[in-house]
Design an enzyme around this catalytic site. Sequence first.
Site, PDB file in Angstrom:
ATOM      1  N   HIS A   1     -50.575  45.789  26.244  1.00 44.78           N
ATOM      2  CA  HIS A   1     -50.497  45.357  24.838  1.00 44.78           C
ATOM      3  C   HIS A   1     -49.083  44.938  24.430  1.00 44.78           C
ATOM      4  CE1 HIS A   1     -50.773  45.212  20.514  1.00 44.78           C
ATOM      5  NE2 HIS A   1     -49.977  46.259  20.404  1.00 44.78           N
TER       6      HIS A   1
ATOM      7  N   HIS B   1     -42.088  48.499  21.232  1.00 51.31           N
ATOM      8  CA  HIS B   1     -42.370  48.759  19.819  1.00 51.31           C
ATOM      9  C   HIS B   1     -43.274  49.963  19.569  1.00 51.31           C
ATOM     10  CE1 HIS B   1     -46.125  46.377  20.497  1.00 51.31           C
ATOM     11  NE2 HIS B   1     -46.584  47.068  19.472  1.00 51.31           N
TER      12      HIS B   1
ATOM     13  N   GLU C   1     -43.472  55.840  18.674  1.00 51.55           N
ATOM     14  CA  GLU C   1     -44.651  56.435  18.039  1.00 51.55           C
ATOM     15  C   GLU C   1     -45.544  57.157  19.051  1.00 51.55           C
ATOM     16  OE1 GLU C   1     -46.801  57.448  14.723  1.00 51.55           O
ATOM     17  OE2 GLU C   1     -45.020  56.161  14.687  1.00 51.55           O
ATOM     18  N   ASP C   2     -45.636  56.602  20.255  1.00 49.16           N
ATOM     19  CA  ASP C   2     -46.662  57.078  21.194  1.00 49.16           C
ATOM     20  C   ASP C   2     -46.142  57.734  22.466  1.00 49.16           C
ATOM     21  OD1 ASP C   2     -48.566  56.070  19.458  1.00 49.16           O
ATOM     22  OD2 ASP C   2     -48.695  54.143  20.474  1.00 49.16           O
TER      23      ASP C   2
ATOM     24  N   ASP D   1     -48.146  41.609  17.038  1.00 45.56           N
ATOM     25  CA  ASP D   1     -48.884  42.839  17.336  1.00 45.56           C
ATOM     26  C   ASP D   1     -50.295  42.765  16.751  1.00 45.56           C
ATOM     27  OD1 ASP D   1     -49.154  45.769  17.980  1.00 45.56           O
ATOM     28  OD2 ASP D   1     -49.170  45.935  15.802  1.00 45.56           O
TER      29      ASP D   1
END
Length: 237
Positions: free
Chosen positions: A46, A70, A74-75, A142
């Site tokens: 992605h 990006h 967050e992940d 995105d």
Amino acid sequence: MQWDEFQSHIRHFSNQDQKSLREAFELGQKAHKGQMRFSGEPYFNHPIAVAKTLADLGADMDTLIAAMLHDTVEDTSLTLKEIDKKFDGTVASLIDGVTKLYAVDLHGCRGVKTLDEKIETLRKMFTLLQKDVRIIVIKLADKLHNMQTIEFFPEAKRKAYAQDTLDIYVKIAERLSMFNMCEELEYLCLKVLDPQLLKDLVKLHKKHERQGEKVINILQKKINSFIKNPPFRIQFS
């Protein structure tokens, strides 16, 4: 997508810039190792797809690095501080901005937004846009890839995600004169939200396109005729 394939989209960069981009590629690949998308493919596909879209739009190196990384803050366990230490420039601030937009998206996709919530979302976005327009451009890329693969999203999430994209991001793409992205996003959103309306609009577009071609042919013939046989001649003394 492997590095060799991605590299074909960044050959216009210097060797040094390509080296930095490869470092970001390998860092993102390592950070997202073992993570999967709803489709079952490796998650890192992605951010690479997002970076590829931006590379084809002519984005600079910092934007591409931020695109590849990006989702890491967050992940994954990767931190902004670590990213800022590794890459000079504005990479960390771009990722921070995109991460804040991600938080806004999560809120929006839990259900239908109220008018106040939509206004607050736009306020946050335009605050970030003023800070650095590249943040919203990364977010648009995105959104585009997520909409291109939305059939793999949980059914309950699809319509909320598509509606949020249509209400906000399609309009931002239009305001930024990113018309190709705007049109593709709108098409993908309507495909989820109102397939019949999309079918009618496509049919109407083809009809007007045919009519436009007829008008162009008529005008072209008249212009050619005028050039060959002008109704008057200008004489210079």
